[in-house]
Scaffold this active site. Sequence first.
Site, mmCIF file in Angstrom:
data_model
loop_
_atom_site.group_PDB
_atom_site.id
_atom_site.type_symbol
_atom_site.label_atom_id
_atom_site.label_comp_id
_atom_site.label_asym_id
_atom_site.label_seq_id
_atom_site.Cartn_x
_atom_site.Cartn_y
_atom_site.Cartn_z
ATOM 1 N N GLN A 188 81.137 -70.477 -9.559
ATOM 2 C CA GLN A 188 81.678 -69.299 -9.002
ATOM 3 C C GLN A 188 83.329 -69.239 -9.005
ATOM 4 O O GLN A 188 83.777 -68.361 -9.090
ATOM 5 C CB GLN A 188 80.839 -68.832 -7.997
ATOM 6 C CG GLN A 188 81.211 -69.645 -6.689
ATOM 7 C CD GLN A 188 80.203 -70.883 -6.628
ATOM 8 O OE1 GLN A 188 79.730 -71.370 -7.500
ATOM 9 N NE2 GLN A 188 79.694 -71.049 -5.379
ATOM 10 N N SER A 234 83.462 -88.954 -13.026
ATOM 11 C CA SER A 234 84.341 -89.942 -12.955
ATOM 12 C C SER A 234 83.764 -91.239 -13.639
ATOM 13 O O SER A 234 82.563 -91.494 -13.320
ATOM 14 C CB SER A 234 84.774 -90.266 -11.701
ATOM 15 O OG SER A 234 86.138 -90.853 -11.447
ATOM 16 N N GLN A 256 84.463 -96.911 -7.726
ATOM 17 C CA GLN A 256 84.103 -95.834 -8.845
ATOM 18 C C GLN A 256 82.663 -95.162 -8.421
ATOM 19 O O GLN A 256 82.382 -93.863 -8.721
ATOM 20 C CB GLN A 256 84.231 -96.214 -10.092
ATOM 21 C CG GLN A 256 84.017 -95.200 -11.088
ATOM 22 C CD GLN A 256 85.454 -94.097 -10.926
ATOM 23 O OE1 GLN A 256 86.468 -94.610 -10.895
ATOM 24 N NE2 GLN A 256 85.121 -92.939 -10.935
ATOM 25 N N HIS A 259 81.822 -92.139 -5.736
ATOM 26 C CA HIS A 259 82.343 -90.726 -6.092
ATOM 27 C C HIS A 259 81.096 -89.712 -6.379
ATOM 28 O O HIS A 259 80.927 -88.896 -5.781
ATOM 29 C CB HIS A 259 83.013 -90.694 -7.427
ATOM 30 C CG HIS A 259 84.769 -90.903 -7.309
ATOM 31 N ND1 HIS A 259 85.303 -90.011 -6.458
ATOM 32 C CD2 HIS A 259 85.604 -91.865 -7.862
ATOM 33 C CE1 HIS A 259 86.494 -90.452 -6.552
ATOM 34 N NE2 HIS A 259 86.693 -91.479 -7.221
ATOM 35 N N GLU A 323 87.929 -93.020 -18.518
ATOM 36 C CA GLU A 323 89.064 -92.395 -17.841
ATOM 37 C C GLU A 323 89.900 -93.227 -16.956
ATOM 38 O O GLU A 323 91.280 -93.115 -16.845
ATOM 39 C CB GLU A 323 88.235 -91.460 -16.595
ATOM 40 C CG GLU A 323 89.134 -90.784 -15.608
ATOM 41 C CD GLU A 323 88.357 -90.283 -14.477
ATOM 42 O OE1 GLU A 323 88.985 -89.424 -13.647
ATOM 43 O OE2 GLU A 323 87.106 -90.657 -14.314
ATOM 44 N N HIS A 324 89.464 -94.434 -16.357
ATOM 45 C CA HIS A 324 90.221 -95.593 -15.741
ATOM 46 C C HIS A 324 89.774 -96.836 -16.398
ATOM 47 O O HIS A 324 88.717 -97.118 -16.784
ATOM 48 C CB HIS A 324 89.842 -95.619 -14.204
ATOM 49 C CG HIS A 324 90.063 -94.164 -13.524
ATOM 50 N ND1 HIS A 324 88.737 -93.559 -13.316
ATOM 51 C CD2 HIS A 324 90.875 -93.746 -12.871
ATOM 52 C CE1 HIS A 324 89.377 -92.535 -12.410
ATOM 53 N NE2 HIS A 324 90.636 -92.425 -12.260
ATOM 54 N N ASP A 357 94.583 -93.579 -7.582
ATOM 55 C CA ASP A 357 93.766 -92.355 -7.091
ATOM 56 C C ASP A 357 94.589 -91.761 -5.971
ATOM 57 O O ASP A 357 94.238 -90.652 -5.819
ATOM 58 C CB ASP A 357 92.471 -92.909 -6.389
ATOM 59 C CG ASP A 357 91.536 -92.944 -7.615
ATOM 60 O OD1 ASP A 357 91.742 -92.564 -8.860
ATOM 61 O OD2 ASP A 357 90.284 -93.627 -7.417
ATOM 62 N N GLU A 411 105.110 -68.867 -52.282
ATOM 63 C CA GLU A 411 103.891 -68.209 -51.574
ATOM 64 C C GLU A 411 103.508 -67.112 -51.813
ATOM 65 O O GLU A 411 102.810 -66.305 -51.194
ATOM 66 C CB GLU A 411 104.282 -68.652 -50.211
ATOM 67 C CG GLU A 411 104.202 -70.218 -49.578
ATOM 68 C CD GLU A 411 104.270 -70.273 -48.208
ATOM 69 O OE1 GLU A 411 104.467 -69.426 -47.391
ATOM 70 O OE2 GLU A 411 103.975 -71.536 -47.989
ATOM 71 N N HIS A 416 109.503 -61.869 -46.843
ATOM 72 C CA HIS A 416 110.057 -63.220 -46.057
ATOM 73 C C HIS A 416 111.352 -63.541 -46.737
ATOM 74 O O HIS A 416 112.520 -63.718 -46.377
ATOM 75 C CB HIS A 416 109.060 -64.571 -46.352
ATOM 76 C CG HIS A 416 107.910 -64.361 -45.165
ATOM 77 N ND1 HIS A 416 107.163 -63.359 -45.094
ATOM 78 C CD2 HIS A 416 107.900 -65.132 -44.115
ATOM 79 C CE1 HIS A 416 106.307 -63.561 -44.146
ATOM 80 N NE2 HIS A 416 106.658 -64.641 -43.327
#
Length: 428
Positions: A188, A234, A256, A259, A323-324, A357, A411, A416
């Site tokens: 939301q 993660s 890790q 998380h 990611e890491h 981190d 073209e 142009h």
Amino acid sequence: MKIYNLKNLTKQEINKLCSRSIADDDLVKSRAEDIIANVKSNGDEALFSYTQQFDKVTLTSLYIGTSEIGSIAEQIPAEVKSAIDTAYQNIYTFHASQLKPEEKIETMPGVKCWRESRPIERVGLYIPGGTAVLPSTFLMLGIPAKIAGCKEIVICSPPQSDGKINCYIAYVATLLNIEKIYLIGGAQAIAAMALGTATLPKVDKIFGPGNRYVTEAKKLVQNIVAIDMPAGPSEVLVIADETAIPSFVAADLLAQAEHGTDSQSILVSTSNKIATNVVKEIEKQLVKLPRKEIAAQAIENSYIILTENLTEAMQFSNIYAPEHLILASESYENLIPLIINAGSVFLGNLTPESAGDYASGTNHTLPTSSYAKAYSGVSVDTFIKKITFQHLNSNGLKNIGTTVETLAEAEGLQAHKNAISIRLTKLN
């Protein structure tokens, strides 16, 4: 943790191991779509309702202002305040170095081209606050936004049980001169920032990690607002050879895992002995963690890969695109050129992911779910646009004119060509 030997795995099995798909992804998407539609139709009313439903908090206002933020920030313990100040300075120093003007380039005599940076005017930062309050994420997003010069920074973070925010979040807000924090979480919050409501302004780009609903909502609103990157649960991948220290590796994997239950902690090792000792260390350290139930479930969903050598280990890592990435090896310098896909890399046995981190200076908002193959982590560049400029003088127009006329005619774009020809005629 299940143990696999890389040489015994087919390409299909490797790809399946590297997949981050979860069985109920379609259900998450459907629910996120419903939330976005409700916010679009009912605006603030939907936000109040979802806060009651998901956070079990009845709000009288969707945000808190400067004075209340300041009074909450005053409650911060001195040692945490000092730690945040140090982290702020390191992160600011590293990111400030990224904002550099580019030179003007003369591509041919009389033709100059260059780029200039402009900040994205209105950005929305999502600061998670579910099972863990993350002032570090606030620093990682707010600092580059400030350095970039974004005019309006909208902050959304779920309220605590008292309908307020944590003093750590409030203190970071004072450091960044944030005047409002919107007490909204989940999909939301993403919908509100993307669409705008009577209370929340619509933003131009949304930043920040979150749970699967937040991630899905960010994907769904990309047709109306930009996002920093797709990001899911993660993850860390540790490459460990015989020079690795098992207790360190175990600590990194557990860091890790705590998380969330859907986090992944992957060990890729050239040594069966090291892998065995890491598992023993995980069992020893896990029981002492306050979030041991969460970490244990994440570890159960993670695995170990055994490889013949470090080159094979890196090849698997590049397929996984973590990611890491932690290189728990004294030979880490030899591996750096082999890294193709990774969000952020931690070199050697004394460089834990935790440093990045929180306070080393690099950004911890990073691509997950293999998106490191195409995305970078958040930086000042993520908050700016690069606008190109060009200027032709009379000599430049004469030098480039025939080339443009020829290409335009080839073209079939006569107008142009005319835009050049009419100027050349005037010059002559």
